[in-house]
Design an enzyme around this catalytic site. Structure first.
Site, PDB file in Angstrom:
ATOM      1  N   HIS A  90      -4.009   1.570  -7.893  1.00  0.00           N
ATOM      2  CA  HIS A  90      -4.892   1.163  -6.803  1.00  0.00           C
ATOM      3  C   HIS A  90      -5.322  -0.280  -7.035  1.00  0.00           C
ATOM      4  O   HIS A  90      -5.397  -0.750  -8.177  1.00  0.00           O
ATOM      5  CB  HIS A  90      -6.123   2.055  -6.747  1.00  0.00           C
ATOM      6  CG  HIS A  90      -5.851   3.437  -6.276  1.00  0.00           C
ATOM      7  ND1 HIS A  90      -6.841   4.242  -5.752  1.00  0.00           N
ATOM      8  CD2 HIS A  90      -4.714   4.183  -6.246  1.00  0.00           C
ATOM      9  CE1 HIS A  90      -6.316   5.420  -5.422  1.00  0.00           C
ATOM     10  NE2 HIS A  90      -5.028   5.403  -5.718  1.00  0.00           N
ATOM     11  N   GLU A  92      -8.222  -1.651  -6.995  1.00  0.00           N
ATOM     12  CA  GLU A  92      -9.385  -1.774  -7.872  1.00  0.00           C
ATOM     13  C   GLU A  92      -8.989  -1.664  -9.345  1.00  0.00           C
ATOM     14  O   GLU A  92      -9.479  -2.433 -10.183  1.00  0.00           O
ATOM     15  CB  GLU A  92     -10.421  -0.669  -7.576  1.00  0.00           C
ATOM     16  CG  GLU A  92     -10.930  -0.654  -6.157  1.00  0.00           C
ATOM     17  CD  GLU A  92     -10.170   0.285  -5.230  1.00  0.00           C
ATOM     18  OE1 GLU A  92     -10.820   0.889  -4.361  1.00  0.00           O
ATOM     19  OE2 GLU A  92      -8.938   0.399  -5.368  1.00  0.00           O
ATOM     20  N   CYS A 120     -12.191   5.256  -4.084  1.00  0.00           N
ATOM     21  CA  CYS A 120     -12.022   6.699  -4.268  1.00  0.00           C
ATOM     22  C   CYS A 120     -12.719   7.143  -5.552  1.00  0.00           C
ATOM     23  O   CYS A 120     -13.295   6.326  -6.272  1.00  0.00           O
ATOM     24  CB  CYS A 120     -10.524   7.024  -4.342  1.00  0.00           C
ATOM     25  SG  CYS A 120      -9.733   6.406  -5.855  1.00  0.00           S
ATOM     26  N   CYS A 123     -11.352   5.334  -8.784  1.00  0.00           N
ATOM     27  CA  CYS A 123     -11.781   3.934  -8.885  1.00  0.00           C
ATOM     28  C   CYS A 123     -13.289   3.835  -9.087  1.00  0.00           C
ATOM     29  O   CYS A 123     -13.754   2.973  -9.836  1.00  0.00           O
ATOM     30  CB  CYS A 123     -11.325   3.161  -7.659  1.00  0.00           C
ATOM     31  SG  CYS A 123      -9.516   3.048  -7.558  1.00  0.00           S
TER      32      CYS A 123
END
Length: 191
Positions: A90, A92, A120, A123
């Site tokens: 991801h 992040e 999410c 993260c």
């Protein structure tokens, strides 16, 4: 849409050029598009939007993130799940890893993470574990958001660290980029 024009314009002028050049071009456009009164959060969110455009160019969900310490961007990331075939890739996570490498420590306690979509659960957990001071995001994620929508992990008082959250920065631009991407995927039968 602006992002389509930006991408098409770049590729017409520079066929076959890789993402670093695309990122520089997008940054120059976003700097020109930023109003002179834009606040600091908006300026850094524009940098995260640049990363999101790079993710989109690579065929991934257009989510971008930057980590800022003081006034310097010390980590950048964009979704690379498809490229790396990694469910944890991801934006992040990639930005946090880059920032930790830059400062030489996993503790990012004087840093702010800017990301175009509400993080999410994975993260959000990483944000707490990195001891970030602040999280700024653009669009809310009512289906998977863990920073206010479904859960609020970064401010959970049961954890040993709490993160200040600012939401809604350039929310319309962030939402439009994501909505456009998924509308095109659905039209192609890949959504």
């Amino acid at each position: 849409m602006f992002f389509d024009i930006l991408r098409e314009d770049y590729h017409e002028q520079h066929p076959g050029v890789r993402q670093s050049a695309c990122r520089r071009y997008c940054q120059s456009i976003f700097v020109m598009e930023a109003p002179p009164h834009a606040n600091t959060d908006e300026q850094y969110m524009r940098a995260a939007l640049v990363e999101a455009v790079v993710a989109r160019e690579e065929g991934d969900v257009p989510i971008g993130a930057v980590v800022v310490r003081g006034t310097k961007i010390i980590g950048r990331g964009h979704n690379q799940r498809e490229l790396l075939r990694d469910p944890t890739a991801h934006a992040e996570m990639i930005a946090l890893t880059a920032a930790a490498a830059e400062v030489g420590s996993w503790r990012l306690d004087e840093c702010t993470l800017y990301v175009i979509l509400e993080p999410c659960t994975m993260c959000a957990g990483a944000i707490v574990l990195a001891r970030l001071k602040r999280l700024v995001f653009g669009a809310i994620d009512p289906k998977a958001g863990a920073c206010g929508s479904l859960y609020n992990i970064p401010t959970d008082s049961r954890l040993n660290h709490s993160v200040e959250i600012t939401q809604g920065v350039l929310a319309a631009e962030c939402s439009a980029l994501l909505s456009d991407f998924f509308a095109k995927k659905r039209a192609q039968g890949k959504g």
